[in-house]
Design an enzyme around this catalytic site. Structure first.
Site, mmCIF file in Angstrom:
data_model
loop_
_atom_site.group_PDB
_atom_site.id
_atom_site.type_symbol
_atom_site.label_atom_id
_atom_site.label_comp_id
_atom_site.label_asym_id
_atom_site.label_seq_id
_atom_site.Cartn_x
_atom_site.Cartn_y
_atom_site.Cartn_z
ATOM 1 N N SER A 1 0.848 -1.194 0.000
ATOM 2 C CA SER A 1 0.000 0.000 0.000
ATOM 3 C C SER A 1 0.882 1.242 0.000
ATOM 4 N N SER A 2 0.328 2.351 -0.470
ATOM 5 C CA SER A 2 1.091 3.608 -0.498
ATOM 6 C C SER A 2 1.404 4.124 0.907
ATOM 7 N N CYS A 3 0.781 3.545 1.941
ATOM 8 C CA CYS A 3 1.058 4.019 3.299
ATOM 9 C C CYS A 3 2.430 3.565 3.803
ATOM 10 N N TYR B 1 -0.008 -1.183 10.239
ATOM 11 C CA TYR B 1 -0.292 -1.736 8.902
ATOM 12 C C TYR B 1 0.898 -1.505 7.975
ATOM 13 N N LYS C 1 3.349 -4.156 5.966
ATOM 14 C CA LYS C 1 3.525 -4.114 4.503
ATOM 15 C C LYS C 1 4.994 -3.960 4.124
ATOM 16 N N LEU D 1 -7.659 2.601 -3.196
ATOM 17 C CA LEU D 1 -8.474 1.898 -4.192
ATOM 18 C C LEU D 1 -9.957 2.003 -3.863
ATOM 19 N N HIS E 1 -12.869 2.784 3.898
ATOM 20 C CA HIS E 1 -12.060 3.887 3.360
ATOM 21 C C HIS E 1 -12.984 5.045 2.964
ATOM 22 N N ARG F 1 -22.748 7.547 2.612
ATOM 23 C CA ARG F 1 -23.294 8.654 3.410
ATOM 24 C C ARG F 1 -24.115 9.620 2.547
ATOM 25 N N TRP G 1 -15.188 13.555 7.472
ATOM 26 C CA TRP G 1 -14.184 13.555 8.543
ATOM 27 C C TRP G 1 -12.995 14.454 8.199
HETATM 28 N N1 LIG Z 1 -8.662 -1.098 -0.382
HETATM 29 C C1 LIG Z 1 -7.665 -0.251 -0.592
HETATM 30 O O1 LIG Z 1 -7.860 0.995 -0.701
HETATM 31 C C2 LIG Z 1 -6.259 -0.753 -0.720
HETATM 32 C C3 LIG Z 1 -5.933 -2.097 -0.591
HETATM 33 N N2 LIG Z 1 -4.619 -2.502 -0.723
HETATM 34 C C4 LIG Z 1 -4.238 -3.909 -0.531
HETATM 35 O O2 LIG Z 1 -4.956 -4.761 -1.402
HETATM 36 C C5 LIG Z 1 -5.164 -6.026 -0.766
HETATM 37 C C6 LIG Z 1 -6.644 -6.378 -0.797
HETATM 38 O O3 LIG Z 1 -7.411 -5.360 -0.169
HETATM 39 P P1 LIG Z 1 -9.003 -5.274 -0.343
HETATM 40 O O4 LIG Z 1 -9.421 -6.171 -1.428
HETATM 41 O O5 LIG Z 1 -9.342 -3.840 -0.376
HETATM 42 O O6 LIG Z 1 -9.504 -5.852 1.048
HETATM 43 P P2 LIG Z 1 -10.857 -6.672 1.392
HETATM 44 O O7 LIG Z 1 -11.098 -6.443 2.833
HETATM 45 O O8 LIG Z 1 -11.914 -6.340 0.414
HETATM 46 O O9 LIG Z 1 -10.436 -8.177 1.161
HETATM 47 C C7 LIG Z 1 -9.485 -8.798 1.974
HETATM 48 C C8 LIG Z 1 -9.599 -10.292 1.833
HETATM 49 O O10 LIG Z 1 -8.639 -10.871 2.740
HETATM 50 C C9 LIG Z 1 -9.186 -12.038 3.258
HETATM 51 N N3 LIG Z 1 -8.694 -12.261 4.616
HETATM 52 C C10 LIG Z 1 -8.562 -11.348 5.608
HETATM 53 N N4 LIG Z 1 -8.132 -11.958 6.725
HETATM 54 C C11 LIG Z 1 -7.972 -13.284 6.418
HETATM 55 C C12 LIG Z 1 -7.567 -14.417 7.166
HETATM 56 N N5 LIG Z 1 -7.190 -14.326 8.455
HETATM 57 N N6 LIG Z 1 -7.541 -15.612 6.531
HETATM 58 C C13 LIG Z 1 -7.924 -15.716 5.247
HETATM 59 N N7 LIG Z 1 -8.311 -14.684 4.486
HETATM 60 C C14 LIG Z 1 -8.344 -13.472 5.083
HETATM 61 C C15 LIG Z 1 -10.703 -11.879 3.272
HETATM 62 O O11 LIG Z 1 -11.239 -13.147 2.966
HETATM 63 P P3 LIG Z 1 -12.802 -13.575 3.203
HETATM 64 O O12 LIG Z 1 -13.593 -12.722 2.285
HETATM 65 O O13 LIG Z 1 -12.830 -14.999 2.809
HETATM 66 O O14 LIG Z 1 -13.096 -13.323 4.644
HETATM 67 C C16 LIG Z 1 -10.966 -10.843 2.183
HETATM 68 O O15 LIG Z 1 -11.539 -11.410 1.055
HETATM 69 C C17 LIG Z 1 -4.586 -5.899 0.646
HETATM 70 O O16 LIG Z 1 -3.300 -6.403 0.676
HETATM 71 C C18 LIG Z 1 -4.564 -4.405 0.867
HETATM 72 O O17 LIG Z 1 -3.558 -4.056 1.775
HETATM 73 C C19 LIG Z 1 -3.630 -1.607 -1.023
HETATM 74 C C20 LIG Z 1 -3.901 -0.277 -1.179
HETATM 75 C C21 LIG Z 1 -5.218 0.265 -1.021
HETATM 76 C C1 LIG Z 2 -5.454 2.914 1.484
HETATM 77 C C2 LIG Z 2 -4.952 3.489 2.773
HETATM 78 O O1 LIG Z 2 -6.039 3.897 3.578
HETATM 79 C C3 LIG Z 2 -5.767 4.351 4.891
HETATM 80 O O2 LIG Z 2 -5.259 5.642 4.867
HETATM 81 P P1 LIG Z 2 -6.040 6.910 4.347
HETATM 82 O O3 LIG Z 2 -5.599 7.244 2.983
HETATM 83 O O4 LIG Z 2 -5.896 7.985 5.349
HETATM 84 O O5 LIG Z 2 -7.504 6.355 4.228
HETATM 85 P P2 LIG Z 2 -9.018 6.758 4.353
HETATM 86 O O6 LIG Z 2 -9.603 6.397 3.039
HETATM 87 O O7 LIG Z 2 -9.631 6.122 5.541
HETATM 88 O O8 LIG Z 2 -9.059 8.349 4.578
HETATM 89 C C4 LIG Z 2 -8.621 9.257 3.613
HETATM 90 C C5 LIG Z 2 -8.919 10.673 4.042
HETATM 91 O O9 LIG Z 2 -10.335 10.857 3.954
HETATM 92 C C6 LIG Z 2 -10.823 11.473 5.146
HETATM 93 N N1 LIG Z 2 -12.231 11.126 5.331
HETATM 94 C C7 LIG Z 2 -13.256 12.019 5.250
HETATM 95 N N2 LIG Z 2 -14.426 11.426 5.500
HETATM 96 C C8 LIG Z 2 -14.128 10.101 5.716
HETATM 97 C C9 LIG Z 2 -14.948 9.003 6.022
HETATM 98 O O10 LIG Z 2 -16.142 9.084 6.168
HETATM 99 N N3 LIG Z 2 -14.312 7.792 6.161
HETATM 100 C C10 LIG Z 2 -12.959 7.656 5.996
HETATM 101 N N4 LIG Z 2 -12.410 6.431 6.129
HETATM 102 N N5 LIG Z 2 -12.157 8.729 5.751
HETATM 103 C C11 LIG Z 2 -12.748 9.929 5.597
HETATM 104 C C12 LIG Z 2 -9.884 10.958 6.209
HETATM 105 O O11 LIG Z 2 -9.920 11.770 7.356
HETATM 106 C C13 LIG Z 2 -8.543 11.021 5.477
HETATM 107 O O12 LIG Z 2 -8.048 12.332 5.505
HETATM 108 C C14 LIG Z 2 -4.720 3.550 5.606
HETATM 109 O O13 LIG Z 2 -5.064 3.543 6.951
HETATM 110 C C15 LIG Z 2 -4.432 2.295 4.922
HETATM 111 O O14 LIG Z 2 -5.525 1.418 4.950
HETATM 112 C C16 LIG Z 2 -4.115 2.516 3.502
HETATM 113 O O15 LIG Z 2 -3.188 1.956 2.964
#
Ligand SMILES: NC(=O)C1=CN([C@@H]2O[C@H](COP(=O)(O)OP(=O)(O)OC[C@H]3O[C@@H](n4cnc5c(N)ncnc54)[C@H](OP(=O)(O)O)[C@@H]3O)[C@@H](O)[C@H]2O)C=CC1
Ligand SMILES: C[C@H]1O[C@H](OP(=O)(O)OP(=O)(O)OC[C@H]2O[C@@H](n3cnc4c(=O)[nH]c(N)nc43)[C@H](O)[C@@H]2O)[C@@H](O)[C@@H](O)C1=O
Length: 314
Positions: free
Chosen positions: A108-110, A137, A141, A167, A180, A188, A203
């Site tokens: 992740s970009s974090c 986290y 990563k 994403l 996210h 909302r 937020w």
């Molecule tokens: N969403 C985002 O904005 C971003 C995501 N990523 C990365 O992309 C990847 C996927 O994320 P995303 O698809 O959004 O996440 P989701 O929460 O949508 O999916 C995560 C998946 O991981 C599986 N999982 C979690 N814990 C376990 C466990 N203990 N055992 C087996 N399976 C497990 C879950 O399986 P099940 O459904 O079977 O429970 C689920 O399907 C991650 O590595 C994340 O860090 C990177 C940058 C941004």
């Molecule tokens: C993908 C990345 O995502 C996470 O980081 P993040 O970029 O900070 O993610 P976020 O999507 O939760 O927030 C983005 C911004 O948006 C604002 N914000 C406003 N209103 C809402 C709101 O209602 N919900 C959320 N979640 N944020 C809000 C919030 O305050 C922040 O300024 C990592 O922890 C980690 O998981 C990671 O790798």
């Protein structure tokens, strides 16, 4: 990857895993192995060892992780560190023991320092302190990247690491607190429109900037890199374009057709001020995104209406 190769997508039900699964099927792959977390808890070392011994996959995508937005990361700090280290350690080590030909680890970009220069170049890793809200986290990563590189250096494993930007897309998590920002806003604004609410609260200050990539575009990039990238060190995946959270809120409001006001709750954290990806390495390999933010939000909103509106409590 040979068309008949056996492919394990860890996390195939998640937003990213399901997008990769769709992409591979579209490309003609048919030999998949999948498990839900109910049937295989990837934190369990013995269970993962037994699974790899039994299934012997050829290629592995690590899209399983404990994932969430800024509040989830900050609240469940122990789980974000423990679960993610366990999941990735178990999969990467068992892939090595069982002769997996190639593995892709998703970070992740974090991972980048909170105050790193913008845009974020791959070489900025480990040059400064991390953002506090998602440090556990990010540490997990970073360990995943280093694990892939160490297994490449010591054992010759072709394990690659990709770092996606924020994403959104089909099958996203719409939980009101743990999601996210983009799915949170979609839900909302939709609920405010349905209920005739006079205002929606966002937020933080609205000033942080974020970059967003549609998950199906990410899946295209992952497939492309699985075929064309074989190097140590990670590679960014993003659009190279960002906007403020305030501007994002107005964009989502317009797409959903909400006509009320927008307020900002500054008691909530802003997180990293900006994390714009430098995508020059990715573009030099020959890949660029195709779905614009406005198009992607419309597609995600349609998916929310079709599939998540009634059960958005995941
Ligand atoms: N969403 C985002 O904005 C971003 C995501 N990523 C990365 O992309 C990847 C996927 O994320 P995303 O698809 O959004 O996440 P989701 O929460 O949508 O999916 C995560 C998946 O991981 C599986 N999982 C979690 N814990 C376990 C466990 N203990 N055992 C087996 N399976 C497990 C879950 O399986 P099940 O459904 O079977 O429970 C689920 O399907 C991650 O590595 C994340 O860090 C990177 C940058 C941004
Ligand atoms: C993908 C990345 O995502 C996470 O980081 P993040 O970029 O900070 O993610 P976020 O999507 O939760 O927030 C983005 C911004 O948006 C604002 N914000 C406003 N209103 C809402 C709101 O209602 N919900 C959320 N979640 N944020 C809000 C919030 O305050 C922040 O300024 C990592 O922890 C980690 O998981 C990671 O790798």
């Amino acid at each position: 990857m040979e068309k008949e190769a056996k492919i394990y997508i860890a996390g195939h039900r998640g937003m990213v895993g399901s997008a990769i699964y769709r992409k591979l099927k579209k490309e003609g792959f048919t030999n998949f192995v999948t498990r839900t977390s109910d049937t295989l808890d990837l934190r369990n070392q013995q269970a993962v060892a037994d699974f790899f011994e039994q299934e012997k996959p050829d290629y592995v995508f690590v899209a399983a992780a404990k994932v969430g937005g800024i509040i989830a990361n900050n609240t469940y700090r122990a789980e974000f560190l423990y679960d993610n280290l366990q999941i990735q350690n178990n999969i990467i080590h068992q892939s090595y023991l069982n002769g997996v030909k190639k593995l892709m680890f998703l970070g992740s970009s974090c991972i980048y320092p909170k105050m790193a220069p913008q845009p974020l170049k791959e070489e900025y890793l480990l040059t400064g302190l991390l953002e506090e809200t998602n440090e556990p986290y990010a540490i997990a990563k970073i360990a995943g990247i280093k694990m892939c590189d160490a297994y490449r250096a010591q054992y010759g494993c072709n394990y690659i690491s990709v770092m996606p930007t924020n994403l959104y897309g089909y099958n996203d998590n719409y939980h009101p607190q743990n999601s996210h920002v983009l799915p949170a806003m979609i839900r909302r604004f939709h609920e405010a429109k349905e209920n005739g609410a006079p205002a929606v609260t966002i937020w933080g200050t609205g000033s942080p900037k974020r970059e967003f990539l549609f998950a199906d575009d990410l899946a295209e990039a992952c497939y492309y890199l699985m075929l064309n990238y074989n190097e140590a060190g990670h590679i960014n995946i993003g659009t190279g374009e960002d906007l403020s959270i305030k501007d994002l809120a107005y964009l989502v409001k317009d797409i959903i057709g909400y006509t009320g006001e927008i307020n900002f709750d500054t008691s909530k954290p802003d997180g990293t001020p900006r994390k714009l990806m430098d995508v020059s390495k990715l573009q030099s390999k020959g890949w660029k995104y195709s779905t614009t933010l406005a198009e992607g939000i419309k597609l995600a909103y349609q998916d929310f209406l079709n599939n998540h509106n009634h059960l958005a409590e995941r």
